[in-house]
Design a protein around this motif. Structure first.
Motif, PDB file in Angstrom:
ATOM      1  N   PHE A   1      35.408  30.502  35.702  1.00 26.21           N
ATOM      2  CA  PHE A   1      36.195  29.318  36.352  1.00 26.21           C
ATOM      3  C   PHE A   1      35.960  28.978  37.643  1.00 26.21           C
ATOM      4  CE2 PHE A   1      38.076  31.713  32.768  1.00 26.21           C
ATOM      5  CZ  PHE A   1      38.767  30.736  32.181  1.00 26.21           C
ATOM      6  N   VAL A   2      36.507  28.026  38.135  1.00 26.94           N
ATOM      7  CA  VAL A   2      36.561  27.463  39.611  1.00 26.94           C
ATOM      8  C   VAL A   2      38.014  27.223  40.041  1.00 26.94           C
ATOM      9  CG1 VAL A   2      35.615  25.992  41.411  1.00 26.94           C
ATOM     10  CG2 VAL A   2      34.491  26.152  39.278  1.00 26.94           C
ATOM     11  N   PHE A   3      38.199  28.067  41.144  1.00 28.20           N
ATOM     12  CA  PHE A   3      39.695  28.215  41.838  1.00 28.20           C
ATOM     13  C   PHE A   3      39.644  27.421  43.278  1.00 28.20           C
ATOM     14  CE2 PHE A   3      42.553  30.910  44.247  1.00 28.20           C
ATOM     15  CZ  PHE A   3      43.733  30.684  43.462  1.00 28.20           C
TER      16      PHE A   3
ATOM     17  N   VAL B   1      35.752  26.816  47.446  1.00 28.27           N
ATOM     18  CA  VAL B   1      36.242  27.019  46.344  1.00 28.27           C
ATOM     19  C   VAL B   1      35.996  28.443  45.950  1.00 28.27           C
ATOM     20  CG1 VAL B   1      36.392  24.790  45.337  1.00 28.27           C
ATOM     21  CG2 VAL B   1      34.232  26.007  45.008  1.00 28.27           C
ATOM     22  N   ASP B   2      36.488  29.152  44.926  1.00 33.70           N
ATOM     23  CA  ASP B   2      35.794  30.200  44.487  1.00 33.70           C
ATOM     24  C   ASP B   2      35.731  30.292  43.203  1.00 33.70           C
ATOM     25  OD1 ASP B   2      35.504  32.438  46.376  1.00 33.70           O
ATOM     26  OD2 ASP B   2      37.825  32.695  46.781  1.00 33.70           O
ATOM     27  N   THR B   3      34.537  31.140  42.724  1.00 33.89           N
ATOM     28  CA  THR B   3      34.312  30.962  41.252  1.00 33.89           C
ATOM     29  C   THR B   3      34.229  32.552  40.844  1.00 33.89           C
ATOM     30  OG1 THR B   3      32.200  29.261  41.584  1.00 33.89           O
ATOM     31  CG2 THR B   3      32.262  30.746  39.487  1.00 33.89           C
ATOM     32  N   ILE B   4      34.973  32.468  39.617  1.00 37.51           N
ATOM     33  CA  ILE B   4      35.524  33.799  39.064  1.00 37.51           C
ATOM     34  C   ILE B   4      34.560  33.829  37.664  1.00 37.51           C
ATOM     35  CG2 ILE B   4      37.094  35.344  38.271  1.00 37.51           C
ATOM     36  CD1 ILE B   4      39.276  33.538  39.804  1.00 37.51           C
ATOM     37  N   MET B   5      33.844  34.826  37.508  1.00 38.05           N
ATOM     38  CA  MET B   5      33.258  34.984  36.192  1.00 38.05           C
ATOM     39  C   MET B   5      33.894  36.510  35.546  1.00 38.05           C
ATOM     40  SD  MET B   5      29.437  35.967  35.156  1.00 38.05           S
ATOM     41  CE  MET B   5      28.467  34.211  35.108  1.00 38.05           C
TER      42      MET B   5
ATOM     43  N   THR C   1      33.999  43.303  33.286  1.00 39.71           N
ATOM     44  CA  THR C   1      33.730  43.166  34.745  1.00 39.71           C
ATOM     45  C   THR C   1      33.944  41.815  35.142  1.00 39.71           C
ATOM     46  OG1 THR C   1      31.358  44.237  34.338  1.00 39.71           O
ATOM     47  CG2 THR C   1      31.737  43.224  36.588  1.00 39.71           C
ATOM     48  N   VAL C   2      34.491  41.753  36.474  1.00 38.98           N
ATOM     49  CA  VAL C   2      34.906  40.390  36.902  1.00 38.98           C
ATOM     50  C   VAL C   2      34.026  40.374  38.397  1.00 38.98           C
ATOM     51  CG1 VAL C   2      36.746  38.989  37.886  1.00 38.98           C
ATOM     52  CG2 VAL C   2      37.275  40.901  36.222  1.00 38.98           C
ATOM     53  N   ILE C   3      33.046  39.124  38.175  1.00 37.20           N
ATOM     54  CA  ILE C   3      32.640  38.901  39.216  1.00 37.20           C
ATOM     55  C   ILE C   3      33.074  37.706  39.942  1.00 37.20           C
ATOM     56  CG2 ILE C   3      29.931  38.081  40.034  1.00 37.20           C
ATOM     57  CD1 ILE C   3      29.069  39.548  37.278  1.00 37.20           C
ATOM     58  N   HIS C   4      33.186  37.544  41.174  1.00 37.01           N
ATOM     59  CA  HIS C   4      33.756  36.439  42.096  1.00 37.01           C
ATOM     60  C   HIS C   4      33.452  36.193  43.433  1.00 37.01           C
ATOM     61  CE1 HIS C   4      36.424  38.827  44.747  1.00 37.01           C
ATOM     62  NE2 HIS C   4      36.031  39.573  43.687  1.00 37.01           N
ATOM     63  N   THR C   5      33.319  35.007  43.840  1.00 40.17           N
ATOM     64  CA  THR C   5      33.051  34.674  45.389  1.00 40.17           C
ATOM     65  C   THR C   5      34.557  35.125  46.259  1.00 40.17           C
ATOM     66  OG1 THR C   5      33.741  32.439  44.896  1.00 40.17           O
ATOM     67  CG2 THR C   5      31.334  32.923  44.792  1.00 40.17           C
ATOM     68  N   ILE C   6      34.180  35.123  47.583  1.00 40.25           N
ATOM     69  CA  ILE C   6      35.188  35.773  48.231  1.00 40.25           C
ATOM     70  C   ILE C   6      35.640  34.479  49.382  1.00 40.25           C
ATOM     71  CG2 ILE C   6      35.044  37.976  47.912  1.00 40.25           C
ATOM     72  CD1 ILE C   6      33.317  38.363  50.497  1.00 40.25           C
ATOM     73  N   ASN C   7      35.850  33.194  48.897  1.00 36.83           N
ATOM     74  CA  ASN C   7      36.327  32.457  50.093  1.00 36.83           C
ATOM     75  C   ASN C   7      37.933  32.375  50.158  1.00 36.83           C
ATOM     76  OD1 ASN C   7      33.622  31.186  50.865  1.00 36.83           O
ATOM     77  ND2 ASN C   7      33.851  30.365  48.541  1.00 36.83           N
ATOM     78  N   ILE C   8      38.528  32.251  48.886  1.00 33.24           N
ATOM     79  CA  ILE C   8      39.864  32.259  48.750  1.00 33.24           C
ATOM     80  C   ILE C   8      40.442  33.609  48.397  1.00 33.24           C
ATOM     81  CG2 ILE C   8      41.953  30.947  48.147  1.00 33.24           C
ATOM     82  CD1 ILE C   8      40.024  28.743  47.389  1.00 33.24           C
ATOM     83  N   ILE C   9      39.651  34.013  47.390  1.00 37.19           N
ATOM     84  CA  ILE C   9      39.895  35.297  46.917  1.00 37.19           C
ATOM     85  C   ILE C   9      39.681  36.642  47.488  1.00 37.19           C
ATOM     86  CG2 ILE C   9      39.620  36.747  44.597  1.00 37.19           C
ATOM     87  CD1 ILE C   9      39.249  34.108  43.068  1.00 37.19           C
ATOM     88  N   ASP C  10      40.492  37.588  47.701  1.00 37.12           N
ATOM     89  CA  ASP C  10      40.023  38.619  48.471  1.00 37.12           C
ATOM     90  C   ASP C  10      39.249  39.751  47.658  1.00 37.12           C
ATOM     91  OD1 ASP C  10      40.173  40.632  51.093  1.00 37.12           O
ATOM     92  OD2 ASP C  10      41.424  41.806  49.296  1.00 37.12           O
ATOM     93  N   SER C  11      39.952  40.076  46.614  1.00 38.98           N
ATOM     94  CA  SER C  11      39.468  40.950  45.556  1.00 38.98           C
ATOM     95  C   SER C  11      40.179  40.813  44.275  1.00 38.98           C
ATOM     96  CB  SER C  11      39.910  42.487  45.944  1.00 38.98           C
ATOM     97  OG  SER C  11      41.174  42.672  46.116  1.00 38.98           O
ATOM     98  N   VAL C  12      39.545  41.251  43.157  1.00 38.05           N
ATOM     99  CA  VAL C  12      40.232  41.041  41.611  1.00 38.05           C
ATOM    100  C   VAL C  12      39.971  42.464  41.164  1.00 38.05           C
ATOM    101  CG1 VAL C  12      39.913  39.881  39.398  1.00 38.05           C
ATOM    102  CG2 VAL C  12      39.395  38.663  41.494  1.00 38.05           C
ATOM    103  N   VAL C  13      41.406  42.897  40.458  1.00 32.62           N
ATOM    104  CA  VAL C  13      41.557  44.159  39.939  1.00 32.62           C
ATOM    105  C   VAL C  13      41.927  44.037  38.502  1.00 32.62           C
ATOM    106  CG1 VAL C  13      42.850  46.355  39.812  1.00 32.62           C
ATOM    107  CG2 VAL C  13      42.103  45.259  42.154  1.00 32.62           C
ATOM    108  N   VAL C  14      40.994  44.554  37.530  1.00 37.45           N
ATOM    109  CA  VAL C  14      41.355  44.611  36.174  1.00 37.45           C
ATOM    110  C   VAL C  14      42.476  45.493  35.904  1.00 37.45           C
ATOM    111  CG1 VAL C  14      40.537  44.632  33.897  1.00 37.45           C
ATOM    112  CG2 VAL C  14      38.870  43.916  35.523  1.00 37.45           C
ATOM    113  N   SER C  15      43.734  45.160  35.782  1.00 35.84           N
ATOM    114  CA  SER C  15      44.536  46.152  35.375  1.00 35.84           C
ATOM    115  C   SER C  15      45.019  46.561  34.108  1.00 35.84           C
ATOM    116  CB  SER C  15      46.102  45.453  35.974  1.00 35.84           C
ATOM    117  OG  SER C  15      46.385  43.972  35.438  1.00 35.84           O
TER     118      SER C  15
END
Lengths: 165, 229
Positions: A92-94, A104-108, A132-146
């Motif tokens: 996804f693009v965010f 933008v950020d991309t989340i895979m 796994t979640v792979i993402h860029t870090i422009n807007i997103i700081d981190s992603v946690v799988v809860s």
């Protein structure tokens, strides 16, 4: 006392109708969507945050193509991100409106799929397990799988997306 | 759940109405005859699969039964049958062919001190087993955003086991000809773990998407008596 044939048939017909009266099953849609909550990355603790002017769309990596907008400049706290159930990854693009449009950020999401039989009326779905979640870090700081499981008839948040302060 | 409660109410009502005891005094020989019942072997056909086909036309089956009457209280029962399923809807195409056997015992609650009255109100238990070959030539999972996915699952064989609680009425409508019906509360014991394809319907059990099921039989039987009355 003989059992009366008429009573016999009446009782049989009544029970047959009750047995044949099938409970209609309610089929749920959108059951392959990953649920993401937005959180502020400002403090160490997870704290809900709401973003204004969020855009979200799917990205087809194989054909290098953007899909239509899922979220179009909306105020959001949670996002439902439908997965591509033909593949083991979905991207996804965010984008956030307040930030320059080219940022933008991309989340895979990388997941495994397990076929799940629901019923004859509703057919099959896939249960997903997010690996796994792979993402860029422009807007997103981190992603946690809860909660890594995406299951039919379950409405739980799967990932926490922490936004840069 | 509602239909189970309604059925149970109808059953309890019918037991109340039908299981009344006639207050007739019998002499010793007559009482002995009544207690013997009508021992023999009955063979019959179940008409319920044909009726079920009217409500669920994807399912078609045939079922025959045999019943050995030991005495006025106890009967052994066995039922064998075949079921074919051809389901084709938007979500899936599914085919299955299989056979089943059910065996168990019935207890006659009907106590009428009247010679020649061979009617029964039955409570019983069954053990059921089925083997079926099934396949899913197409299933479609709807996904509005990324697009629907269609796949297939090849043929496989699966075995299933279940238990049944039986309540039924059976009466002699003509000499040695019986008409009877029963309602069954079925619960799955085990379904073979073979692959990703779950049976849509198990022969002799019914729809698999519930672990408990209600069933119905409506049988016509011919009774071969073993003793002269």
């Amino acid at each position: 006392m003989k059992i009366k044939p008429f009573g016999h048939v009446f009782l049989a017909a009544t029970i047959l109708l009750l047995v044949a009266c099938d409970e209609s099953s309610l089929c749920l849609s959108g059951q392959n969507a990953i649920q993401a909550g937005l959180y502020s990355g400002a403090s160490g603790e997870a704290k809900d945050t709401t973003l204004n002017g969020v855009y979200l769309w799917g990205y087809d990596e194989i054909n290098d193509a953007n899909l239509p907008l899922l979220i179009d400049s909306a105020r959001v706290q949670k996002m439902y991100m439908p997965t591509n159930i033909e593949r083991d990854t979905t991207s996804f693009v965010f984008r956030e409106q307040t930030i320059a449009s080219d940022i933008v950020d991309t989340i895979m999401f990388v997941y495994t799929r397990e076929l799940n039989y629901v019923s004859g009326d509703c057919g099959f779905t896939y249960n997903l397990h997010i690996d796994t979640v792979i993402h860029t870090i422009n807007i997103i700081d981190s992603v946690v799988v809860s909660y890594p499981s995406v299951l039919y008839n379950e409405n739980l948040e799967n990932v926490k997306i922490f936004i840069e302060p | 759940m509602l239909k189970y409660l309604l059925s149970l109410s109808v059953l309890l009502l019918s037991v109340g109405v039908l299981a009344q005891k006639a207050d007739i005094k019998l002499n010793g020989d007559e009482e002995k005859k009544v207690n013997k019942g009508n021992p023999g072997l009955a063979v019959g056909i179940d008409l319920a699969p044909f009726i079920t086909h009217l409500f669920a036309n994807e399912r078609f089956g045939v079922e025959v039964n045999a019943r050995y009457t030991i005495n006025s209280k106890w009967q052994l029962a066995a039922e064998v049958g075949y079921e074919n399923v051809d389901l084709d809807n938007k979500q899936m195409k599914y085919t299955s062919n299989g056979s089943f056997i059910r065996a168990g015992i019935d207890y006659n609650l009907f106590r009428v001190e009247e010679i020649g009255n061979n009617d029964n109100i039955l409570l019983g238990l069954r053990y059921g087993a089925a083997v079926q070959e099934h396949s899913c030539p197409r299933y479609t999972i709807s996904e509005d955003y990324w697009g629907d996915v269609s796949q297939s699952i090849g043929a496989s064989t699966v075995g299933s086991h279940w238990a049944e609680f039986v309540f039924g009425l059976r009466s002699e409508v003509l000499k040695n000809f019986y008409m009877g019906w029963s309602v069954r509360f079925r619960t799955i014991i085990n379904v073979g773990v073979n692959n990703e394809l779950e049976p849509y319907s198990i022969p002799g059990f019914g729809r698999r998407d519930r672990s408990t099921n209600m069933g119905f039989t409506y049988s016509l039987e011919y009774h071969i008596p073993f003793r002269k009355k």
